[in-house]
Enzyme design. Sequence first.
Site, PDB file in Angstrom:
ATOM      1  N   GLU A 194      45.965 -15.526  60.226  1.00 35.24           N
ATOM      2  CA  GLU A 194      47.243 -15.898  60.852  1.00 35.24           C
ATOM      3  C   GLU A 194      48.427 -15.457  60.022  1.00 35.24           C
ATOM      4  O   GLU A 194      48.299 -15.113  58.856  1.00 35.24           O
ATOM      5  CB  GLU A 194      47.311 -17.409  61.044  1.00 35.24           C
ATOM      6  CG  GLU A 194      46.790 -18.265  59.889  1.00 35.24           C
ATOM      7  CD  GLU A 194      47.477 -18.082  58.561  1.00 35.24           C
ATOM      8  OE1 GLU A 194      48.732 -18.062  58.541  1.00 35.24           O
ATOM      9  OE2 GLU A 194      46.800 -17.961  57.533  1.00 35.24           O
ATOM     10  N   GLU A 340      46.229 -15.425  55.978  1.00 37.44           N
ATOM     11  CA  GLU A 340      46.269 -14.114  56.633  1.00 37.44           C
ATOM     12  C   GLU A 340      44.917 -13.676  57.184  1.00 37.44           C
ATOM     13  O   GLU A 340      44.833 -12.748  57.968  1.00 37.44           O
ATOM     14  CB  GLU A 340      46.745 -13.000  55.674  1.00 37.44           C
ATOM     15  CG  GLU A 340      48.138 -13.167  55.114  1.00 37.44           C
ATOM     16  CD  GLU A 340      48.532 -11.985  54.223  1.00 37.44           C
ATOM     17  OE1 GLU A 340      47.687 -11.085  54.010  1.00 37.44           O
ATOM     18  OE2 GLU A 340      49.673 -11.966  53.739  1.00 37.44           O
TER      19      GLU A 340
END
Length: 382
Positions: A194, A340
Amino acid sequence: MLEKQVFEILNMIQPLDQSAMLLAKEREDSLAKPPGSLGRLEEIAIQLAGISGKVQNQGEKSCVVIMCGDNGVVEEGVSSAPQSVTLAQTINFTRRLTGVGTLAKFFHSDLLVVDAGVVGEIPNNLLTDNPLEVIDGELRATSKIVNRKINKGTCNLANEPSMTREEALLAIGIGLEMAKKLKEAGYDIFGIGEMGIGNTTTSSAILSSLSGLSARETVGRGGGINDKSLQRKIKIVESVTAEYGFDGREGIDVIDVLAKVGGYDIAAMCGAFLGAAAYRIPVVIDGFISVIAALAAYRIKPEVKEFMIASHISKEPGYEHALKMIGIPPMINLEMRLGEGSGCPLAFQIVRGACAIMNNMATFEEAEINDEYLEEIRKIDF
């Protein structure tokens, strides 16, 4: 109508193939090693057999799906980074300049970057509507950013619900769609990451809502905040969970939780975890935000747990609570806290190792070793 469509896809989820898992276990036990001596590598290989229905799997074609979206709660000063970082990093993913981008490039994994609700404007030349493209003659995840923007960021959950129920369902649908596309492209495995400044606050709020744990147990410093901001963050999570009566009870409406205190990124990630099970692809959990999305998916459809592999232990305090609730072990502890999806390319290598053992290691017969000496060892429960 949208909710009906989502749950029609979820009804596709079937249990693991027990026959394939039994055959995989028999092969593991026939390999030239003490039984169970490769630990989690053996368990992962057997799990993959249950997902695919095949004893031998590859894990070679891999991808990290990165759901990007902004969170209105940053107005409350709960993050050390400005909101503009969401846009900057979303673009940098396409350049492979971020942590996950660097690792994915090094380990030959693809990225599928999705704008579910970034506030900033992404240049048109970097956007696409199609998640897949032909690269070097093969269908793969697009090198651009997939435009699925629901809105320019969520509302501030400290003052009002983050989004409507319909928006939460739209976000879940994005995740389901991406999983389906990866299946169509022939990916063996994918992970979920994300980008969204402020999303450790939304994650903590979801965790407290689904677990009943206090904000002091679920809230951490995220990317790094001072004591004053940490206390503000705790107070916000305490306030919103009390206001909505989200106390971790069984049967809680998870979609309502995502809508009121979540984010577009987490809801889309939740959908991707659900999609992994619906379309039968092994899926890797990254760090704190990723495991919260996995927990939400698990609470919606517990069967998705069987398709999940946890990569690393995040340093965020809520991570271990969430993973324990799902009931699966992590593989590594590197004290990472980037997010991430950065843990996924590392996890893919371990999964590939598990596949290599299953596919290439010699059996006792092939190695010309008499394994009768193991009869007593096989009776021991390690």
